[in-house]
Design a protein around this motif. Sequence first.
Motif, PDB file in Angstrom:
ATOM      1  N   LEU A  41       0.907  -1.259   0.130  1.00 46.22           N
ATOM      2  CA  LEU A  41      -0.039  -0.234  -0.092  1.00 46.22           C
ATOM      3  C   LEU A  41       0.848   1.224  -0.182  1.00 46.22           C
ATOM      4  O   LEU A  41       0.742   2.452  -0.751  1.00 46.22           O
ATOM      5  N   ARG A  42       1.960   1.309   0.813  1.00 50.80           N
ATOM      6  CA  ARG A  42       2.762   2.376   0.826  1.00 50.80           C
ATOM      7  C   ARG A  42       3.447   2.636  -0.546  1.00 50.80           C
ATOM      8  O   ARG A  42       3.492   3.639  -0.977  1.00 50.80           O
ATOM      9  N   ALA A  43       3.961   1.708  -1.051  1.00 47.18           N
ATOM     10  CA  ALA A  43       4.676   1.599  -2.374  1.00 47.18           C
ATOM     11  C   ALA A  43       3.564   2.243  -3.527  1.00 47.18           C
ATOM     12  O   ALA A  43       4.001   2.904  -4.522  1.00 47.18           O
ATOM     13  N   TRP A  44       2.372   1.709  -3.463  1.00 44.71           N
ATOM     14  CA  TRP A  44       1.262   2.055  -4.280  1.00 44.71           C
ATOM     15  C   TRP A  44       1.175   3.527  -4.281  1.00 44.71           C
ATOM     16  O   TRP A  44       0.565   3.992  -5.476  1.00 44.71           O
ATOM     17  N   THR A  45       1.257   4.292  -3.316  1.00 52.72           N
ATOM     18  CA  THR A  45       0.791   5.689  -3.346  1.00 52.72           C
ATOM     19  C   THR A  45       1.447   6.682  -4.590  1.00 52.72           C
ATOM     20  O   THR A  45       0.786   7.364  -4.943  1.00 52.72           O
ATOM     21  N   GLY A  46       2.683   6.360  -4.882  1.00 53.55           N
ATOM     22  CA  GLY A  46       3.165   7.079  -5.631  1.00 53.55           C
ATOM     23  C   GLY A  46       2.880   6.966  -7.160  1.00 53.55           C
ATOM     24  O   GLY A  46       2.486   8.025  -7.984  1.00 53.55           O
ATOM     25  N   LEU A  47       2.631   5.785  -7.485  1.00 53.81           N
ATOM     26  CA  LEU A  47       1.997   5.259  -8.976  1.00 53.81           C
ATOM     27  C   LEU A  47       0.658   5.801  -9.030  1.00 53.81           C
ATOM     28  O   LEU A  47       0.184   6.372  -9.816  1.00 53.81           O
ATOM     29  N   ARG A  48      -0.107   5.554  -7.848  1.00 55.14           N
ATOM     30  CA  ARG A  48      -1.364   5.854  -7.883  1.00 55.14           C
ATOM     31  C   ARG A  48      -1.869   7.602  -7.942  1.00 55.14           C
ATOM     32  O   ARG A  48      -2.609   8.095  -8.578  1.00 55.14           O
ATOM     33  N   HIS A  49      -1.006   8.180  -7.312  1.00 48.60           N
ATOM     34  CA  HIS A  49      -0.831   9.697  -7.310  1.00 48.60           C
ATOM     35  C   HIS A  49      -0.672  10.155  -8.859  1.00 48.60           C
ATOM     36  O   HIS A  49      -1.492  10.829  -9.360  1.00 48.60           O
ATOM     37  N   HIS A  50       0.377   9.536  -9.642  1.00 48.12           N
ATOM     38  CA  HIS A  50       0.546   9.876 -10.836  1.00 48.12           C
ATOM     39  C   HIS A  50      -0.407   9.731 -11.804  1.00 48.12           C
ATOM     40  O   HIS A  50      -1.088  10.463 -12.467  1.00 48.12           O
ATOM     41  N   ILE A  51      -1.171   8.526 -11.778  1.00 48.75           N
ATOM     42  CA  ILE A  51      -2.099   7.864 -12.582  1.00 48.75           C
ATOM     43  C   ILE A  51      -3.289   8.712 -12.318  1.00 48.75           C
ATOM     44  O   ILE A  51      -4.181   9.145 -13.264  1.00 48.75           O
ATOM     45  N   VAL A  52      -3.725   8.873 -11.195  1.00 47.65           N
ATOM     46  CA  VAL A  52      -4.930   9.759 -10.717  1.00 47.65           C
ATOM     47  C   VAL A  52      -4.959  11.163 -10.939  1.00 47.65           C
ATOM     48  O   VAL A  52      -5.912  11.791 -11.486  1.00 47.65           O
TER      49      VAL A  52
END
Length: 184
Positions: A41-52
């Motif tokens: 979940l922590r690692a996911w945050t950066g990619l999610r921020h970029h995509i969203v």
Amino acid sequence: MTRPIAPIRDADWPEAVADLRTGFAGKMNVYRIMAHHPDLLRAWTGLRHHIVQSSALGRMRAEVVILRLAYKLSSSYEWNQHVLRGLDVGLSTKRIESLRGPVCDMAQDDAQLAGAVDMLLAHHRLPPEQLSQLETLIGRPAVLDLMATMGMYLTLGFMLNSTQCPLDDDVAADLAATAPDLMM
């Protein structure tokens, strides 16, 4: 029979990602599922921020890509979530409905985006001519963001479908009131 992985309740939220509970992660069941693995979940945050937030696709095109992918994955959670998001960014109900059908029945730009989704799912790459046409339509950074968006939502679709993640109550209510015919 093994029970599906359920969304984590606030009382059981992992301390390692306590700061994410009041943000995006605590608001959606999909991330409450992912919270079973705090490092992910922590690692996911950066990619999610970029995509969203920052994708070169722009919100409307991103929703076309996500909706087509959700439909192809039979991911009702993602489809239903993104019907509302699509409506919020200006997609019409007719346009959203078309994303469930054949590419030949879609508007030209949507057909190119959905065709890229279909090709990547079926063949795991875009042929040079299709890649060139897509790059002409949306630009090279957006083509790369399309592929990254698909990668992110494929992962979510696998998690959602495997865990039988329930649709968030607020989304279910909004969708039932706004566009019940589009529910999956």
